[in-house]
Design a protein around this motif. Sequence first.
Motif, PDB file in Angstrom:
ATOM      1  N   ASP B 327     -18.363   3.894  -3.293  1.00 44.66           N
ATOM      2  CA  ASP B 327     -17.386   3.108  -2.546  1.00 44.66           C
ATOM      3  C   ASP B 327     -16.391   4.079  -1.899  1.00 44.66           C
ATOM      4  O   ASP B 327     -15.790   4.900  -2.588  1.00 44.66           O
ATOM      5  CB  ASP B 327     -16.649   2.174  -3.504  1.00 44.66           C
ATOM      6  CG  ASP B 327     -15.759   1.208  -2.744  1.00 44.66           C
ATOM      7  OD1 ASP B 327     -15.524   1.452  -1.548  1.00 44.66           O
ATOM      8  OD2 ASP B 327     -15.311   0.217  -3.347  1.00 44.66           O
ATOM      9  N   LYS B 329     -13.541   3.747  -1.045  1.00 49.18           N
ATOM     10  CA  LYS B 329     -12.202   3.645  -1.616  1.00 49.18           C
ATOM     11  C   LYS B 329     -12.032   4.575  -2.810  1.00 49.18           C
ATOM     12  O   LYS B 329     -10.948   5.103  -3.056  1.00 49.18           O
ATOM     13  CB  LYS B 329     -11.941   2.203  -2.040  1.00 49.18           C
ATOM     14  CG  LYS B 329     -10.708   1.640  -1.360  1.00 49.18           C
ATOM     15  CD  LYS B 329     -10.614   0.197  -1.405  1.00 49.18           C
ATOM     16  CE  LYS B 329      -9.948  -0.620  -2.384  1.00 49.18           C
ATOM     17  NZ  LYS B 329     -10.383  -1.999  -2.386  1.00 49.18           N
ATOM     18  N   ASP B 332     -11.029   8.034  -1.825  1.00 48.92           N
ATOM     19  CA  ASP B 332      -9.760   8.167  -1.110  1.00 48.92           C
ATOM     20  C   ASP B 332      -8.830   9.188  -1.755  1.00 48.92           C
ATOM     21  O   ASP B 332      -8.347  10.116  -1.101  1.00 48.92           O
ATOM     22  CB  ASP B 332      -9.092   6.791  -1.052  1.00 48.92           C
ATOM     23  CG  ASP B 332      -8.023   6.741   0.001  1.00 48.92           C
ATOM     24  OD1 ASP B 332      -8.075   7.614   0.899  1.00 48.92           O
ATOM     25  OD2 ASP B 332      -7.150   5.867  -0.076  1.00 48.92           O
ATOM     26  N   SER B 408     -16.082   3.180   5.524  1.00 50.34           N
ATOM     27  CA  SER B 408     -14.982   2.221   5.589  1.00 50.34           C
ATOM     28  C   SER B 408     -15.079   1.380   6.861  1.00 50.34           C
ATOM     29  O   SER B 408     -14.837   0.170   6.827  1.00 50.34           O
ATOM     30  CB  SER B 408     -13.638   2.939   5.561  1.00 50.34           C
ATOM     31  OG  SER B 408     -13.557   3.758   4.443  1.00 50.34           O
ATOM     32  N   LYS B 411     -17.703  -1.082   6.380  1.00 51.24           N
ATOM     33  CA  LYS B 411     -17.175  -2.154   5.545  1.00 51.24           C
ATOM     34  C   LYS B 411     -16.316  -3.116   6.373  1.00 51.24           C
ATOM     35  O   LYS B 411     -16.426  -4.332   6.259  1.00 51.24           O
ATOM     36  CB  LYS B 411     -16.315  -1.550   4.438  1.00 51.24           C
ATOM     37  CG  LYS B 411     -16.731  -1.946   3.045  1.00 51.24           C
ATOM     38  CD  LYS B 411     -16.070  -1.025   2.068  1.00 51.24           C
ATOM     39  CE  LYS B 411     -15.302  -1.754   0.996  1.00 51.24           C
ATOM     40  NZ  LYS B 411     -14.596  -0.821   0.105  1.00 51.24           N
ATOM     41  N   ASP B 430      -8.470  -3.091  11.213  1.00 55.53           N
ATOM     42  CA  ASP B 430      -9.015  -2.339  10.079  1.00 55.53           C
ATOM     43  C   ASP B 430      -9.586  -1.006  10.550  1.00 55.53           C
ATOM     44  O   ASP B 430      -9.289   0.042   9.988  1.00 55.53           O
ATOM     45  CB  ASP B 430     -10.110  -3.153   9.376  1.00 55.53           C
ATOM     46  CG  ASP B 430      -9.521  -4.308   8.604  1.00 55.53           C
ATOM     47  OD1 ASP B 430      -8.273  -4.384   8.535  1.00 55.53           O
ATOM     48  OD2 ASP B 430     -10.293  -5.134   8.078  1.00 55.53           O
ATOM     49  N   ILE B 434      -8.240   2.757   9.607  1.00 61.47           N
ATOM     50  CA  ILE B 434      -9.048   3.759   8.892  1.00 61.47           C
ATOM     51  C   ILE B 434      -9.103   5.064   9.685  1.00 61.47           C
ATOM     52  O   ILE B 434      -8.856   6.152   9.148  1.00 61.47           O
ATOM     53  CB  ILE B 434     -10.476   3.227   8.667  1.00 61.47           C
ATOM     54  CG1 ILE B 434     -10.449   2.052   7.706  1.00 61.47           C
ATOM     55  CG2 ILE B 434     -11.385   4.328   8.150  1.00 61.47           C
ATOM     56  CD1 ILE B 434     -11.625   1.135   7.836  1.00 61.47           C
TER      57      ILE B 434
END
Lengths: 205, 752
Positions: B327, B329, B332, B408, B411, B430, B434
């Motif tokens: 993922d 995230k 990050d 991302s 996503k 979004d 990003i």
Amino acid sequence: MFCICLWVFPFASVQVLVGNAGVGKTCLVRRFTQGLFPPGQGATIGVDFMIKTVEVGNEKVKLQIWDTAGQERFRSITQSYYRSAHALILVYDISCQPTFDCLPDWLREIEEYASSKVLRVLVGNKIDRDDREIPTQVGEEFAERHNMYFLETSAKESDNVERLFMQIADDLMKQARMTNAQRYDPSHYNVEPTTTDSGCCSRLN
Amino acid sequence: MSSKENSYLEIEQLCQQELEKLQLEEETLLADLNGMLNQKTYIEDKIRGLSRLIPTLKIMKNEAQDLVETINDISESSEKISSKIRQLDSARGHGDECLLRVNDLIDLEICSQGVQQAILDLDYEKGAAHVHRFLSMDQTLLKRTANDMNNVSNMLNSVRTLQEAANQLQAIVEHKFNEAVNAEDLAAIERFFKIFPLLGMHEQGLKNFCTFLRTKLALTAEKNLKVAVTTPLADKRHPIIYADTMILLFEGLARVIETHQPLFETYYGPGRLISAVNILQKECDTQVKRIIMEWSKTRQIQKKIQQINEMSRMTSSGSFNKLEKIDPKDLDILIGEISLMHYRCELYIKFIERKIAADIDVGIADQEQRTKTTKTLEQLILNSELSQCKHDLLSHYLKLEQYFMEESVAKAVNMDQLEPSFQTSSLVDDTFFIVRKSIRRSISTGSLDGICVTINNACRVLENDFCDVIKARLKQGYPSGYLDLTQAYNVLQNSIQQGRLQSGDTEQSRTSFIVALNNADNSTKYVNALVDSIMKETEGACPNLNATEKGKLESCLSGISGVSVKLSEILDYGFQQLKSTVIKPRVNPWVDQFLNFSHQLTEDELSAYEAGESFIQILIMNLETLLSSFKDILTANNYENFIKVLTTEVTQRFEKVIMKSQFNRLGGLVLDKDVRSLAGYITSGTYWSARDQFARLTQIATILNFEQIDEINEYWGNSDGAITWRLSPSEIKSILNLRSDFRSDDIKRLRL
């Protein structure tokens, strides 16, 4: 991106040099842009960037040359430049078999990251050296098989260096003229009146 | 006679006047003569005086000649004297030299005696001072002195003693220093550190001392690393603990350099910092490598990178991705840590470069030596493990950041959602959030290459992943359907307000088309803002970019500007779609209604036409309905564009139906009014003037509104009312032919 450049200059092209470490990419670029052959250069770090404006058939062409590092650990930097390149110059050292053996790997990279329309040129550098390991014909055949231009050069003796870059500039120029003609094909766009003299209509009203 | 008399009188008067004049002249002459006579004696006196002087002058001349001769004599003798003085000078020089030699010899004597005593007394400073004195003597001169002197053996003895003492002292000091290091006796360490240069052991002293500092640094670094490894997961600093360890190391090093530099400068002289840093750098390299190794182990960098590489290989080869995807995230924080670590390496390298460059500037005067040392510095940094680690960190960073951005954005595309009463979907905000985040983070690494590559990657993601999604949605088209327009509008509004799409495929496609169009428009704005902010932030983070580096950045940024070119192509494509599915099918029948009306009106028919619902009123009403159904769902720019496309379509169609109709004078009058009210209506709804788009139509209406054919001459050629025509002469003639009351022969005869 292409279009933007067109407005800034009559024409701008982006060229990227790739190939194993130590084949003489930086020397080729230096020879062409500054007329120098700097001996004992350290390895390039990341990418170097150079600009040279040349004239092709009375038109100024701005060549942006990206000189990439040959070392593996800079790969994630160099790869990102393939996509916007108009021409890719793949360089090997004619006196060093391993640099030639790596060419398929480089082609795979180009295949993966570069635009399919990119102009590809194969260059065998260092023809001033006596210990040649790759005959001209072998290089020629490889280039032919992979649909590339082929040229042998010597950055040290300044052999074919000018010719290499000018040939590329020339070819890209021709390509640009063709795409330009397509770009402004009126059938794709609304044809609207071009003059904007509002004075005339006010009188009519 | 009287006249004769008169003339005589006149003559007499004249004579009188002349006489008076002459008398006056005589008087002045007399005065002059008197004056001269008076001066005569005075002048004669003078002449007499002068004649008396002549013999004196002769004497003076002779004396002057004598003087010249004397001076010549003096100058000759003074030259002789000065050559003597020169000789004296050199003699004195020799004397001085002798004195120096004697001094040296005396010192030699004293030193050779003193040094032994000092060594015995353990007074190493004194001993070293003696040796220093000995070393400062010109050794070749000493040898020459030895040759000149009688008591050779005595002097040679002293020299030998001193050389021995020097060797002895060097050995002792080195030994003592090592002892002090082992005993961690800081005072002693400093004491002997100061003695080294006196014994001519500059390099050795620096080496020993810095090696000592190394061990100290190593201890602290090891402790810090241990703390880092054992930091509990719950700790607030845990996510960036290795970046912290790194900064502790760099700060420690910097402190050592800062505090010891004055010491080096005082006792060893400036220009030697590079030797010290060279040794310290080895410890820095070792420690950085260890930190990176520990970090890479704890954070499982290799595994993550390998996973990412494998995934990209699988997606590119098209095979189904069975691997558990990471993922983005989860990466990050790790990416943040790497960028921080990289930035700190960069900062430390800059610190060293600055320090040493300043030291070289002060300490090394010789230009050649200076370039050589500068080159050594470059090599030192380039070949250091620290630089290698920095490059590796950047490479990791770029790989992970690229993955983060790509995944991302993917996503964001998958989770695309339309919020009620919003014109754009979450995708745009979004994605740009990003991309902006990634680029900002790359700026925080402090590496221009890192920034450029992230910009390049952002370009690719925006152009391919993002733009292609929008384009794909537009490609599905805007279904025109059979719905009544108001109904369609209501459905669209409903689906937007409820935040979910209605079951009907048509409405869903319509919404998604309109939203895609709005997304493209909003993205154009975001792209421009993005380029501006990157430029500014990079200038803030890397203030000293040279011309080449600026060119590099600008070239990469121009790639992002290229995204807006692609977006505008997408918008064009979208409006082409709208034109063919929404505008044309509706506008054409509305305008074609024109053909159902007669345009050859009598006065009665005219008033009836004006009283009833005229063609133009119905057309405007229809346009109003169409426009209002799009007004709220399109962004302002898109709505403007929509009106433009619509206007072009309406005016072109209108022209066509006019060319199919026949008019009389009143019909022309009505048409002229109609065109004006149409143009007025369109212009009232837009920020731009629709006049230009109406130019041809307005001119056609004007022609059809002529009372006489000749009126054209008022507008044509060089006449006062001439206008810029959008119609060709042949078009004008065919338009005039539409007036049933104009004779075609008259039209033919017109000269245009």
